[in-house]
Design an enzyme around this catalytic site. Structure first.
Site, PDB file in Angstrom:
ATOM      1  N   HIS A 122       0.879  -1.180   0.000  1.00 37.35           N
ATOM      2  CA  HIS A 122       0.000   0.000   0.000  1.00 37.35           C
ATOM      3  C   HIS A 122       0.915   1.228   0.000  1.00 37.35           C
ATOM      4  O   HIS A 122       2.032   1.169   0.544  1.00 37.35           O
ATOM      5  CB  HIS A 122      -0.837  -0.049   1.279  1.00 37.35           C
ATOM      6  CG  HIS A 122      -1.874   1.013   1.429  1.00 37.35           C
ATOM      7  ND1 HIS A 122      -1.574   2.302   1.780  1.00 37.35           N
ATOM      8  CD2 HIS A 122      -3.221   0.973   1.305  1.00 37.35           C
ATOM      9  CE1 HIS A 122      -2.698   3.007   1.856  1.00 37.35           C
ATOM     10  NE2 HIS A 122      -3.712   2.222   1.576  1.00 37.35           N
ATOM     11  N   ASP A 199       3.304  -4.325   7.951  1.00 37.63           N
ATOM     12  CA  ASP A 199       2.078  -3.539   7.844  1.00 37.63           C
ATOM     13  C   ASP A 199       0.924  -4.526   8.050  1.00 37.63           C
ATOM     14  O   ASP A 199       0.613  -5.317   7.162  1.00 37.63           O
ATOM     15  CB  ASP A 199       2.034  -2.886   6.460  1.00 37.63           C
ATOM     16  CG  ASP A 199       0.703  -2.226   6.151  1.00 37.63           C
ATOM     17  OD1 ASP A 199      -0.260  -2.421   6.919  1.00 37.63           O
ATOM     18  OD2 ASP A 199       0.624  -1.519   5.129  1.00 37.63           O
ATOM     19  N   GLN A 202      -4.310  -5.073   7.112  1.00 34.27           N
ATOM     20  CA  GLN A 202      -5.305  -6.028   6.602  1.00 34.27           C
ATOM     21  C   GLN A 202      -5.206  -7.389   7.288  1.00 34.27           C
ATOM     22  O   GLN A 202      -6.072  -8.235   7.065  1.00 34.27           O
ATOM     23  CB  GLN A 202      -5.127  -6.222   5.086  1.00 34.27           C
ATOM     24  CG  GLN A 202      -5.355  -4.982   4.263  1.00 34.27           C
ATOM     25  CD  GLN A 202      -6.787  -4.463   4.350  1.00 34.27           C
ATOM     26  OE1 GLN A 202      -7.719  -5.178   4.717  1.00 34.27           O
ATOM     27  NE2 GLN A 202      -6.972  -3.193   4.031  1.00 34.27           N
ATOM     28  N   LYS A 225     -10.096  -0.421  10.716  1.00 29.65           N
ATOM     29  CA  LYS A 225     -10.243  -1.648   9.916  1.00 29.65           C
ATOM     30  C   LYS A 225     -10.494  -2.850  10.822  1.00 29.65           C
ATOM     31  O   LYS A 225     -10.782  -3.943  10.356  1.00 29.65           O
ATOM     32  CB  LYS A 225      -8.986  -1.887   9.085  1.00 29.65           C
ATOM     33  CG  LYS A 225      -8.773  -0.820   8.003  1.00 29.65           C
ATOM     34  CD  LYS A 225      -7.596  -1.152   7.138  1.00 29.65           C
ATOM     35  CE  LYS A 225      -7.054   0.048   6.403  1.00 29.65           C
ATOM     36  NZ  LYS A 225      -7.790   0.383   5.196  1.00 29.65           N
ATOM     37  N   CYS A 363      -4.755   2.426  -3.607  1.00 28.29           N
ATOM     38  CA  CYS A 363      -3.509   2.948  -3.027  1.00 28.29           C
ATOM     39  C   CYS A 363      -2.346   1.983  -3.229  1.00 28.29           C
ATOM     40  O   CYS A 363      -1.514   1.795  -2.328  1.00 28.29           O
ATOM     41  CB  CYS A 363      -3.667   3.279  -1.540  1.00 28.29           C
ATOM     42  SG  CYS A 363      -4.835   4.582  -1.243  1.00 28.29           S
TER      43      CYS A 363
END
Ligand code: PMP
Length: 405
Positions: A122, A199, A202, A225, A363
């Site tokens: 991302h 990261d 998700q 999220k 993104c």
């Protein structure tokens, strides 16, 4: 505890409103809807417990401080970290990564050094490293993916060199759903003494994450999220690394002693939390962690896998549809394109049927370019989705194809 999606759906007020068919919300990768306990926690905190934290001598402030710190401990437990001070509250994944780039990056990355990312990132885990490299005279290296959007592990390993100072990789791709084999990445990087940032934007909402088991050095995620409030997220950093890092922003709340000539800084995590933080957001995030833990992240993962398999079956029956990103290990993110219809038009037509998906580059422009598409339609799954949502998605896609035929 068995997973009962219809019971879970009742926890989400946004799925109850209106007189027509309920919203088929398939944009959880962008942001998740909020369960009643999270909504209630925010109202309750502002109604009964609100005050600024850390410096109040009165009971209300001490209580608000205790709730904020309790939320930090809930995030610690959710991520399986050893100590609450290893959890820094930030605005979200973007700020967490910028913090590491600013505080760790500026002290450890210099001229000729390298930062290794992947082609799946991302922009939030790409642009901060690119800009840091420009500033420091360092080089950004990118591990490639194949046509199915699997990370090429051999190429990744070959890119780990004597000047690699940090690996920054996504745990799950937001654009195409690839689940990255992060244990292998971490093993390869650590064998060369290179720290790893993941990261987790998700990943943390989709399956169990344990930072100690992963032996990861930094882990970032966003509250919004994870079925929690927006404007709050967390950075996990190994205590030893955080302790050695200079402050991020400066001002109130992060100092030990201030004179006009010099300032000494507070210990972690306060050193990284200058100014009044998102107090209610942190409390709400703690409740979101509790909510997911009460369901069980293993159950969340199983539910999403069942949904994904069903969605792949349904969409596989539409010959004009091509799935973008067909990695063997995938999570509940389904990107696709339709012959002859622009993704934005697909998104608009689906919206007319009460099916909310995202269309665009997600993104991740370099990844889209690598996979040879300017944009995709992305249907992403959450704990409240059921088979009915997926059937409505497939029906709406067929309607869209007829409309543009
Ligand atoms: N990384 C990934 C993988 C994401 O999906 C997102 C959000 N789309 C981000 C980083 C950025 O998160 P935020 O906007 O919450 O800071």
């Amino acid at each position: 505890m068995s997973f009962d999606v219809e019971r879970i759906r009742k926890d989400f007020p946004i799925l109850q409103v209106g007189t027509g068919p309920p919203l088929a919300y398939l944009d959880t990768a962008a942001s998740a809807q909020k369960p009643q306990p999270v909504v209630d926690a925010l109202g309750d905190f502002y109604t009964r417990h609100y005050a600024n934290i850390h410096r109040g001598v009165y009971e209300l402030s001490a209580d608000a401080t205790a709730r904020y710190e309790a939320a930090r401990d809930k995030v610690r437990a959710f991520l399986g970290a050893a100590e609450a001070r290893e959890i820094v509250f930030v605005r979200g994944t973007t700020e967490a990564i910028n913090l590491v780039a600013a505080c760790y990056g500026r002290t450890h990355i210099g001229t000729g050094d390298e930062v290794l990312i992947t082609a799946l990132e991302h922009h939030a885990n790409l642009v901060p490293w690119q800009q840091l490299c420009i500033e420091r005279g360092a080089k950004l290296r990118v591990a490639p993916v194949d046509d199915a959007a699997h990370l090429d592990i051999e190429a990744f390993e070959a890119l780990l060199g004597p000047r690699t100072r940090l690996v920054a990789a996504t745990h799950v791709s937001n654009a195409v759903g690839t689940r990255v084999p992060v244990r292998e990445l971490i093993r390869l990087a650590h064998a060369r003494g290179i720290p790893v940032l993941l990261d987790g934007a998700q990943a943390a909402p989709r399956f169990p994450v344990n930072v100690l088991e992963l032996e990861v050095d930094f882990y970032a995620f966003s509250g919004h999220k994870l079925y929690g409030p927006s404007g709050i997220g967390a950075l996990y950093g190994r205590a030893e690394l955080l302790d050695a890092m200079p402050p991020y922003q400066t001002g109130g709340g992060m100092i030990e002693r201030v004179r006009f000539e010099e300032t000494t800084f507070a210990a972690v995590p306060e050193r990284f939390e200058a100014g009044t933080p998102n107090i209610a957001g942190a409390v709400g995030l703690g409740v979101a962690c509790d909510y997911l833990s009460s369901i069980g992240m293993e159950a969340v993962e199983r539910h999403e896998a069942a949904l994904l398999a069903h969605a792949e079956r349904l969409l596989g029956e539409i010959p004009e549809l091509r799935v973008i990103g067909t990695a063997a290990a995938k999570t509940g993110v389904l990107s696709f394109v339709l012959d002859g219809v622009h993704p934005h038009d697909v998104g608009t037509v689906l919206d007319g049927s009460g099916v909310a998906v995202r269309a665009g580059h997600h993104c991740a422009q370099p990844l889209m370019e690598r996979l040879g598409v300017p944009a995709t339609v992305r249907a992403s799954l959450g704990i409240y989705n059921n088979f009915d949502d997926l059937e409505r998605l497939a029906d709406a896609i067929r309607r869209c194809l007829k409309l543009f035929a």
